[in-house]
Design an enzyme around this catalytic site. Sequence first.
Site, PDB file in Angstrom:
ATOM      1  N   HIS A  69       0.819  -1.218   0.000  1.00 42.48           N
ATOM      2  CA  HIS A  69       0.000   0.000   0.000  1.00 42.48           C
ATOM      3  C   HIS A  69       0.851   1.265   0.000  1.00 42.48           C
ATOM      4  O   HIS A  69       0.315   2.374  -0.095  1.00 42.48           O
ATOM      5  CB  HIS A  69      -0.993  -0.006   1.174  1.00 42.48           C
ATOM      6  CG  HIS A  69      -0.402   0.318   2.505  1.00 42.48           C
ATOM      7  ND1 HIS A  69      -0.098  -0.636   3.455  1.00 42.48           N
ATOM      8  CD2 HIS A  69      -0.070   1.509   3.067  1.00 42.48           C
ATOM      9  CE1 HIS A  69       0.381  -0.055   4.532  1.00 42.48           C
ATOM     10  NE2 HIS A  69       0.407   1.247   4.331  1.00 42.48           N
ATOM     11  N   ASP A  76      -0.244  -7.613   1.601  1.00 44.86           N
ATOM     12  CA  ASP A  76       0.316  -6.260   1.659  1.00 44.86           C
ATOM     13  C   ASP A  76       1.837  -6.321   1.771  1.00 44.86           C
ATOM     14  O   ASP A  76       2.421  -6.057   2.828  1.00 44.86           O
ATOM     15  CB  ASP A  76      -0.294  -5.501   2.839  1.00 44.86           C
ATOM     16  CG  ASP A  76      -0.001  -4.008   2.776  1.00 44.86           C
ATOM     17  OD1 ASP A  76       0.528  -3.548   1.756  1.00 44.86           O
ATOM     18  OD2 ASP A  76      -0.333  -3.315   3.758  1.00 44.86           O
ATOM     19  N   SER A  99       4.271   2.414   8.063  1.00 51.22           N
ATOM     20  CA  SER A  99       3.882   1.335   7.164  1.00 51.22           C
ATOM     21  C   SER A  99       5.079   0.793   6.398  1.00 51.22           C
ATOM     22  O   SER A  99       5.932   1.553   5.929  1.00 51.22           O
ATOM     23  CB  SER A  99       2.852   1.846   6.151  1.00 51.22           C
ATOM     24  OG  SER A  99       1.647   2.193   6.780  1.00 51.22           O
TER      25      SER A  99
END
Length: 264
Positions: free
Chosen positions: A65, A112, A208
């Site tokens: 992402h 992911d 992230s």
Amino acid sequence: FPRLPLMMLLLLLTIAFPWEIIGGKEARPHSRPYMAFVSIETGINQRRKCGGFLIREDVVVTAAHCNCNLGNISVLLGAHNVKKEREWGRQKIWVRRRIPHPEFNDETGENDIMLLQLAQEARLSDQVQLIPLPRYGDKVKPRSVCSVAGWGLTSVIPGMDSNVLMEVDLEVMEDRVCSRRFPNKYKPGTMLCAGDQRGRKSSFKGDSGGPLVCGTVAQGIVSFGPKDASPPEVYTRVSQFIPWIKATMEHLQALDPLEFSSCP
């Protein structure tokens, strides 16, 4: 004392929203030499940041992402303070290719994971090192204490990000905890559940793609968490993607080294 009400408001906001790395601390400089600061161009003079980790001299792992829609991606290795341009041992390298998992689902967060092939090999040193990956199918036992690090937000207050690498210890939780919290998203086979039982420690926006490290092994990738600022958080389970990682890296070695790719 006109500033006192604002200071009190900030303090109240900090107490009310514990989903942040407030419970963490500044990492000892270069104690995590595998960490990568990933900078993504999202528009003219606009950037977003993610974390990542070095697994081969020319390959960084991050979250899918973190991919972008246009522009380029660069990684900064060997950095502690990302704003300190003359920091000893740091290396800025452009990304030649980004390879998100072909079955990544942006809505559910499944798969992911993304590999970044660097335009040149990193020079390994005291400040820049590789991190081991788990074996395929390895499981992390619930209640294991792992750690996560990043340069993301240290508060829910906008702009309160960190220039220096921050770290925090988290506990791996039973899958059922995240299954209840994210009933339509959490997949035990490919995701890890971790957090702080008291709700005072967490990864947050900007972290992230960084690794959840258990012992010396990268077992997870910072993926997503609840919007109401309460634990637990969800991490991509690295051990389930070992075959894909190995196959992809073998393919990268056969590609034209002069070819660069941009975001789709």
